[in-house]
Write an enzyme that holds these catalytic residues in place. Structure first.
Site, short mmCIF file in Angstrom:
data_model
loop_
_atom_site.label_atom_id
_atom_site.label_comp_id
_atom_site.label_asym_id
_atom_site.label_seq_id
_atom_site.Cartn_x
_atom_site.Cartn_y
_atom_site.Cartn_z
N HIS A 167 2.56 3.21 -9.03
CA HIS A 167 2.44 1.76 -9.24
C HIS A 167 3.69 1.20 -9.94
CE1 HIS A 167 -1.46 1.92 -7.58
NE2 HIS A 167 -2.02 2.57 -8.57
N LEU A 204 11.54 -19.76 -3.37
CA LEU A 204 10.37 -19.08 -2.80
C LEU A 204 9.08 -19.46 -3.54
CD1 LEU A 204 9.26 -16.68 -0.97
CD2 LEU A 204 9.60 -15.24 -3.00
N ASP A 216 0.82 -1.22 0.00
CA ASP A 216 0.00 0.00 0.00
C ASP A 216 0.86 1.27 0.00
OD1 ASP A 216 -2.32 1.47 0.06
OD2 ASP A 216 -2.56 1.31 2.22
C1 FPP Z 1 -2.11 0.11 -3.18
O1 FPP Z 1 -1.61 1.44 -3.17
C2 FPP Z 1 -1.59 -0.58 -4.34
C3 FPP Z 1 -2.34 -1.16 -5.31
C4 FPP Z 1 -3.80 -1.16 -5.30
C5 FPP Z 1 -1.68 -1.80 -6.48
C6 FPP Z 1 -0.47 -2.60 -6.17
C7 FPP Z 1 0.24 -2.85 -7.42
C8 FPP Z 1 1.57 -2.91 -7.56
C9 FPP Z 1 2.51 -2.83 -6.43
C10 FPP Z 1 2.19 -3.04 -8.90
C11 FPP Z 1 1.75 -4.20 -9.75
C12 FPP Z 1 2.03 -5.52 -9.18
C13 FPP Z 1 2.58 -6.55 -9.86
C14 FPP Z 1 2.44 -7.92 -9.30
C15 FPP Z 1 3.35 -6.40 -11.09
P1 FPP Z 1 -2.62 2.64 -3.40
O2 FPP Z 1 -2.73 2.90 -4.84
O3 FPP Z 1 -3.91 2.33 -2.71
O4 FPP Z 1 -1.88 3.80 -2.67
P2 FPP Z 1 -2.57 5.00 -1.85
O5 FPP Z 1 -3.28 4.36 -0.69
O6 FPP Z 1 -1.39 5.82 -1.43
O7 FPP Z 1 -3.48 5.72 -2.78
#
Ligand code: FPP
Length: 237
Positions: free
Chosen positions: A39, A132, A22
């Site tokens: 992201h 892993l 997150d």
């Molecule tokens: C949460 O942060 C993150 C997500 C909903 C997406 C997670 C995706 C990745 C880490 C990249 C793609 C993954 C792979 C497996 C290639 P948020 O967007 O909710 O952040 P915020 O709370 O600060 O808005």
């Protein structure tokens, strides 16, 4: 009994770590960048941390990449996450040389056909890896998972009285792995957000203000150090 020796030191490791990745959006906002840039940075951190977990001999890592609720986000943001997933899947050869076994958990049905194809290829291609065991949760929701498990159990025609907790566990996406021992959530939020809600009943939790793109192996090490000082009683004394 629940702790595993690390490859590189005498300290112990949880058997299964689950991470809620997150804070990508806030990381980007702090830099006046679009959320998609957060992201991109988050995807890099994911790869670095997965490789690090493999290096230290962790057995299971499960990451939350896209939830059943994330479809509510703007279309272009969803597309940017799906494209990162595509890139990662196409890059799977790199992970192969790392000896990481990859598995996807969640309701994969609504994903684009090319992604589903790539997932199949990636899972198949890494199935004999002995390092892993990396689980990537996509279109995953704990309540959705339990609802689907109940549907499967009812459809199987089993006698209601014979249903046990194990019956539920056996019908989850995670039926072939141990429950997570340790859940890590960076970014200053203190909630589970529908992640592994059945499986984490006895997990330990670790929270931190660091945003996911800034999460480094030393943060993981700090978390593991703390885990080593927890006294897990599983309801006993
Ligand atoms: C949460 O942060 C993150 C997500 C909903 C997406 C997670 C995706 C990745 C880490 C990249 C793609 C993954 C792979 C497996 C290639 P948020 O967007 O909710 O952040 P915020 O709370 O600060 O808005």
């Amino acid at each position: 009994m629940f702790l595993f020796k690390r490859k590189d030191t005498n300290r112990t490791l949880p058997k299964h770590i689950a991470i809620i990745m997150d804070g990508n959006g806030r990381w980007a906002k702090k830099r006046s960048m679009p959320r998609s840039a957060g992201h991109v940075a988050g995807a890099k951190t994911f790869k670095d941390i997965a490789r690090y977990c493999n290096k230290i001999g962790l057995e299971y890592l499960t990451v939350y990449a896209f939830s059943t609720e994330n479809w509510k986000r703007p279309k272009d943001e969803i597309e940017s996450i799906m494209n990162l997933l595509r890139d990662y899947l196409k890059d799977a050869e790199n992970f192969k040389s790392d000896n990481i076994r990859v598995k996807f958990i969640g309701n994969l049905e609504p994903l684009a056909d090319d992604i589903k194809e790539l997932i199949k290829k990636d899972e198949e291609g890494s199935k004999d890896a002995t390092g892993l065991k990396l689980n990537i949760a996509i279109n995953y929701g704990g309540r959705d998972e339990i609802t689907n498990a109940v549907k499967k159990i009812v459809k199987s025609g089993v006698d209601a009285e014979s249903i046990t907790e194990q019956t539920i566990s056996d019908n989850l996406y995670t039926s072939d792995m141990p429950d997570p021992d340790f859940i890590i959530r960076p970014s200053g939020e203190y909630r589970l957000s529908n992640y592994l809600i059945w499986q984490s009943a006895y997990a330990e939790y670790w929270f931190s203000d660091v945003l996911w793109p800034d999460f480094k192996p030393h943060h993981l090490e700090k978390a593991i150090d703390e885990y080593n000082h927890r006294n897990r009683r599983f309801g006993g004394v």
